[in-house]
Design an enzyme around this catalytic site. Structure first.
Site, short mmCIF file in Angstrom:
data_model
loop_
_atom_site.label_atom_id
_atom_site.label_comp_id
_atom_site.label_asym_id
_atom_site.label_seq_id
_atom_site.Cartn_x
_atom_site.Cartn_y
_atom_site.Cartn_z
N ARG A 1 0.84 -1.19 0.00
CA ARG A 1 0.00 0.00 0.00
C ARG A 1 0.87 1.24 0.00
NH1 ARG A 1 -1.66 0.65 4.43
NH2 ARG A 1 -0.99 -1.25 5.46
N TYR B 1 -1.69 -3.30 -6.86
CA TYR B 1 -1.41 -4.05 -5.63
C TYR B 1 -2.61 -4.10 -4.68
CZ TYR B 1 -0.20 -5.27 -0.98
OH TYR B 1 -0.25 -5.86 0.24
N GLY C 1 -4.12 -3.96 -1.38
CA GLY C 1 -4.82 -2.97 -0.57
C GLY C 1 -5.16 -1.69 -1.33
N LYS D 1 -9.60 -2.49 2.41
CA LYS D 1 -9.22 -1.36 3.25
C LYS D 1 -10.02 -0.11 2.89
CE LYS D 1 -6.67 -3.76 5.80
NZ LYS D 1 -5.39 -4.30 5.61
N HIS E 1 -9.71 -2.70 12.16
CA HIS E 1 -8.66 -3.54 11.57
C HIS E 1 -8.35 -4.67 12.55
CE1 HIS E 1 -4.33 -3.58 9.67
NE2 HIS E 1 -5.12 -4.44 9.08
N SER F 1 -0.56 -3.77 10.32
CA SER F 1 -0.28 -4.63 9.19
C SER F 1 1.00 -5.44 9.41
CB SER F 1 -0.12 -3.79 7.92
OG SER F 1 -1.31 -3.06 7.71
N CYS G 1 1.63 -7.72 11.61
CA CYS G 1 1.99 -7.89 13.02
C CYS G 1 1.27 -9.06 13.66
CB CYS G 1 1.74 -6.61 13.79
SG CYS G 1 2.89 -5.30 13.36
N GLY G 2 0.73 -9.98 12.85
CA GLY G 2 0.28 -11.24 13.42
C GLY G 2 -1.21 -11.50 13.48
N LYS G 3 -2.05 -10.75 12.78
CA LYS G 3 -3.50 -11.01 12.86
C LYS G 3 -3.85 -12.37 12.24
CE LYS G 3 -4.78 -7.24 10.88
NZ LYS G 3 -3.41 -6.71 10.79
N ASN H 1 -2.02 -14.90 11.71
CA ASN H 1 -1.45 -15.99 12.50
C ASN H 1 -2.25 -16.27 13.77
OD1 ASN H 1 1.31 -17.25 11.56
ND2 ASN H 1 1.17 -15.15 10.78
N ASP I 1 -8.68 -9.95 9.41
CA ASP I 1 -8.20 -8.60 9.08
C ASP I 1 -9.18 -7.48 9.44
OD1 ASP I 1 -5.92 -7.20 7.90
OD2 ASP I 1 -7.27 -6.59 6.30
N ASN J 1 6.52 -8.62 1.31
CA ASN J 1 5.07 -8.41 1.40
C ASN J 1 4.32 -9.23 0.35
OD1 ASN J 1 2.76 -7.14 2.63
ND2 ASN J 1 2.61 -5.77 0.85
N ARG K 1 1.92 -12.08 -1.04
CA ARG K 1 0.62 -12.38 -0.41
C ARG K 1 -0.05 -13.60 -1.05
NH1 ARG K 1 -1.36 -8.93 3.98
NH2 ARG K 1 0.33 -7.44 4.17
N ARG L 1 4.21 -4.16 17.49
CA ARG L 1 5.50 -4.80 17.35
C ARG L 1 6.50 -3.88 18.02
NH1 ARG L 1 7.92 -8.28 13.15
NH2 ARG L 1 5.88 -8.74 12.28
P1 GTP Z 1 -1.78 -7.87 7.40
O1 GTP Z 1 -2.36 -8.89 6.49
O2 GTP Z 1 -0.76 -7.01 6.75
O3 GTP Z 1 -2.84 -7.04 8.07
O4 GTP Z 1 -0.90 -8.65 8.51
P2 GTP Z 1 -1.28 -9.55 9.78
O5 GTP Z 1 -1.48 -8.68 10.96
O6 GTP Z 1 -2.35 -10.50 9.44
O7 GTP Z 1 0.10 -10.34 10.05
P3 GTP Z 1 0.48 -11.89 9.86
O8 GTP Z 1 -0.29 -12.79 10.75
O9 GTP Z 1 0.44 -12.18 8.40
O10 GTP Z 1 1.98 -11.89 10.35
C1 GTP Z 1 2.96 -11.07 9.77
C2 GTP Z 1 4.35 -11.51 10.12
O11 GTP Z 1 4.49 -11.58 11.54
C3 GTP Z 1 4.69 -12.89 9.58
O12 GTP Z 1 5.98 -12.85 9.02
C4 GTP Z 1 4.66 -13.78 10.79
O13 GTP Z 1 5.59 -14.83 10.66
C5 GTP Z 1 5.01 -12.84 11.94
N1 GTP Z 1 4.33 -13.24 13.19
C6 GTP Z 1 3.01 -13.49 13.35
N2 GTP Z 1 2.72 -13.87 14.62
C7 GTP Z 1 3.89 -13.84 15.29
C8 GTP Z 1 4.26 -14.12 16.65
O14 GTP Z 1 3.44 -14.47 17.52
N3 GTP Z 1 5.58 -13.97 16.97
C9 GTP Z 1 6.51 -13.58 16.05
N4 GTP Z 1 7.76 -13.46 16.45
N5 GTP Z 1 6.20 -13.33 14.76
C10 GTP Z 1 4.92 -13.44 14.38
C1 SPV Z 2 -2.56 -4.70 5.39
O1 SPV Z 2 -1.60 -4.11 4.89
O2 SPV Z 2 -3.01 -4.42 6.53
C2 SPV Z 2 -3.21 -5.80 4.64
C3 SPV Z 2 -2.84 -6.00 3.26
O3 SPV Z 2 -4.07 -6.48 5.19
S1 SPV Z 2 -3.58 -4.84 2.21
O4 SPV Z 2 -4.83 -5.43 1.71
O5 SPV Z 2 -2.67 -4.58 1.13
O6 SPV Z 2 -3.90 -3.64 2.93
MN MN Z 3 -4.41 -5.80 7.34
#
Ligand code: GTP
Ligand code: SPV
Ligand code: MN
Length: 592
Positions: A69, A197, A199, A206, A226, A248, A250-252, A254, A277, A373, A375, A406
């Site tokens: 983005r 791209y 987002g 978004k 979010h 973004s 930061c682990g959502k 996961n 998300d 980044n 996806r 983070r």
């Molecule tokens: P967006 O889709 O951008 O909104 O991201 P998101 O918040 O869904 O993040 P996502 O779960 O994709 O994690 C992003 C990165 O953080 C990845 O590289 C993961 O490996 C890492 N990550 C996720 N959870 C953890 C955790 O609990 N600990 C650590 N150290 N890294 C994590």
């Molecule tokens: C984010 O960046 O928070 C995402 C990916 O979830 S995007 O759809 O590009 O915004």
């Molecule tokens: Mn997001």
């Protein structure tokens, strides 16, 4: 397919400006998907992956300067600048339309304009909103079909007078100097040009479900956030739901796909993924806060995804998935940094250039095979833990709201707000290190209130006021928490193992919500007594837990000053209650 006159009129006028060779109304059928897919494969817009190993999967590369983005090119276009607020880029609607019109004019010559009716939220739900996106990209159509309810059923639901968000997108010439992502909350319209791209161009996500929806939410007294939504079921069948806002990357995703760690398996929890998300939340007649995921798919970060970190995601993306900007193996499979398989001996990197392990650029830096980044776009129902409630019109009742960032230092692993208003302050003063999900300097700490800094469609001071107001409308308020999975030791190593192990913290959070466990009151909020976190099966180096929960008064006082500076930016529009909370925190930190 029905073409209502008010939609047709708008499509015609946009087509007059963009001058496509033809116009195609998308019905969302499988036959249409196959036809568009074949066409995009033929032109090279997408690449068919190995259909034996990855059935239904395709691959797409975006332009090298179009991989995240672009927040500096994203604008909120309101009559008054104050309504966009100090954290948003602002342009007057008149200037924005004029600038964009110059770029859109003739931009679709030689191309087809696709008309994509889509719904965010289950069709017929009081939560749901309808949009129509016009785009000249088949990649966008195929992604929208995964991410949202799309096609004739949406048009049927719209009706002859139905209100819809007018979303216009063109890749134009993908020139970053002629790229604009414009939001017109007063017109319920979004114009995006010059990008291909995620987002920036999947306008339901978004742009509509957060920026436009947040404006509607303030007006209609609900929340567009979010946030992921996760259900935790106990063996007795009782399910508690949490919503969590992390910035973004930061682990959502996961956390939403959490797999209980080995040591907690005998407790028999079952995890339900409701959303990863975006959460739309409303107070229902029962006095609780209910949350719904308006999306139908995952647009998730690929690197770092593997069987150890997230086997649920791995099972979700092995079919019917569109991969963007990963590395392409000679056998038509894909690879990325952090994959279970060792690096391929040769591959094409995310830009399509020959790549092999150990490859360095001219400055001696390692060349990544996949973009950080990169996806995946995968259907929600592919996820083995997807919630059976995903289509329910009222969503799920939320017990806890979790904020998180983070942060290498300062913020402890988990703490709880003293009450709702303190929780709003805690969300408003959140900060996080910048990731690859947005264009800009990596690692820099920036304030990202409620993980909404890039996504709030109006003045964030008013947004904090709206959160405070919502608290008074919810009879059974969710408890508010803050987590930090990313605290590091002196060597920059993560102190907490994260991923599935995060359930240990969620467990404490839920016990707090049920009123079953005591906590220690500190100046920043309630923290766990370490013995209340179930560490069965997890051994940590000596002293790690102390470091994870350390609260350094001096650093927190510096944080209070930094938050004060951030709040100052909002001037007199900032609610007094936010300043009161700020002062209370300082007072608690200074008290003996
Ligand atoms: P967006 O889709 O951008 O909104 O991201 P998101 O918040 O869904 O993040 P996502 O779960 O994709 O994690 C992003 C990165 O953080 C990845 O590289 C993961 O490996 C890492 N990550 C996720 N959870 C953890 C955790 O609990 N600990 C650590 N150290 N890294 C994590
Ligand atoms: C984010 O960046 O928070 C995402 C990916 O979830 S995007 O759809 O590009 O915004
Ligand atoms: Mn997001």
């Amino acid at each position: 397919m029905i073409k209502y006159a008010h939609v047709q009129e708008w499509v015609d006028s946009m087509a007059t400006m963009c001058q496509p060779d033809s116009i195609h109304w998308c019905d969302g059928s499988d036959e249409e998907r196959q036809r568009l897919t074949a066409q995009a494969v033929k032109t090279g817009e997408i690449i068919a992956l190995n259909q034996e190993k990855l059935p239904g999967c395709y691959f797409h590369r975006t332009a090298a300067n179009d991989v995240a983005r672009t927040e500096h090119l994203t604008y909120i276009c309101t009559s008054f600048q104050g309504d966009a607020g100090p954290t948003n880029n602002w342009m007057s609607p008149r200037e924005a339309y004029r600038k964009a019109r110059d770029i859109f004019t003739g931009a679709m010559k030689g191309r087809t304009m696709y008309v994509v009716p889509f719904a965010m939220g289950p069709i017929g739900s009081p939560f749901s909103k309808i949009g129509v996106e016009l785009t000249d990209s088949i990649y966008v159509v195929l992604n929208m079909r995964i991410m949202a309810r799309m096609g004739s059923e949406v048009m049927d639901a719209l009706g002859p007078q139905g209100e819809f968000t007018r979303c216009l997108h063109s890749k134009a010439d993908l020139d970053v100097n002629r790229r604009l992502i414009l939001h017109f909350p007063e017109d319920n319209a979004i114009w995006s040009v010059g990008s291909g791209y995620g987002g920036n161009v999947l306008l339901g996500k978004k742009c509509l479900a957060l920026r436009i929806a947040s404006v509607l939410a303030q007006r209609e007294k609900w929340l567009a956030e979010h946030m992921l939504i996760l259900g935790i079921e106990e063996p007795n069948g009782h399910i508690q739901y949490v919503a969590a806002a992390f910035p973004s990357a930061c682990g959502k995703t996961n956390l939403a796909m959490l797999l209980p760690p080995e040591g907690l398996k005998q407790k028999g929890y079952r995890i339900w993924t409701v959303g990863d998300d975006i959460a739309w939340m409303k107070v229902d007649t029962d006095g609780r806060l209910w949350a719904l995921n308006p999306e139908m798919g995952f647009f998730g970060v690929v690197p770092g995804t593997n069987m150890r970190s997230n086997s649920v995601a791995m099972a979700t993306i092995n079919r019917d998935t569109i991969y963007t900007n990963v590395a392409l193996n000679p056998d038509g499979t894909v690879w990325w940094e952090g994959h279970d398989d060792p690096p391929p001996s040769e591959a094409l990197d995310w830009q399509g250039r020959p790549w092999k392990p150990g490859l360095k650029d001219k400055d001696g830096n390692a060349v990544l095979a996949a973009h950080p980044n990169s996806r995946f776009t995968a259907p929600f129902t592919n996820c083995p833990t997807h919630s059976f409630r995903y289509n329910q019109h009222h969503g799920v009742a939320i017990d806890a709201i979790i904020f998180g960032g983070r942060r290498a230092t300062l913020a402890p692993l988990v703490y709880q707000a003293l009450d709702w208003n303190h929780g709003v302050f805690l969300g408003a003063s959140m900060a996080s290190e910048r990731t690859a999900a947005q264009f800009g300097a990596l690692g820099e700490v920036r304030r990202d209130p409620m993980a909404m800094l890039p996504f709030c469609g109006y003045n964030m001071a008013d947004y904090f006021g709206h959160w405070l107001d919502m608290g008074s409308r919810i009879k059974f308020q969710p408890k508010i928490f803050h987590v930090n999975w990313f605290r590091t030791d002196e060597n920059g190593k993560f102190l907490w193992p994260g991923f599935g192990e995060n359930l240990r913290i969620v467990e404490w959070i839920l016990a707090r919500c049920r009123g079953e466990v005591q906590a220690v009151e500190t100046p920043i909020g309630y923290v766990p007594d370490p013995k209340d976190i179930d560490m069965t099966g997890l051994t940590m180096p000596n002293g790690s837990m102390d470091k994870l929960f350390a609260i350094a008064r001096k650093d927190w006082l510096a944080e209070v000053d930094a938050v004060g500076q951030f709040f100052d930016g909002f001037g007199t529009r900032m609610p007094d209650e936010m300043w009161r909370q700020h002062e209370l925190l300082r007072t608690r930190l200074l008290a003996k």
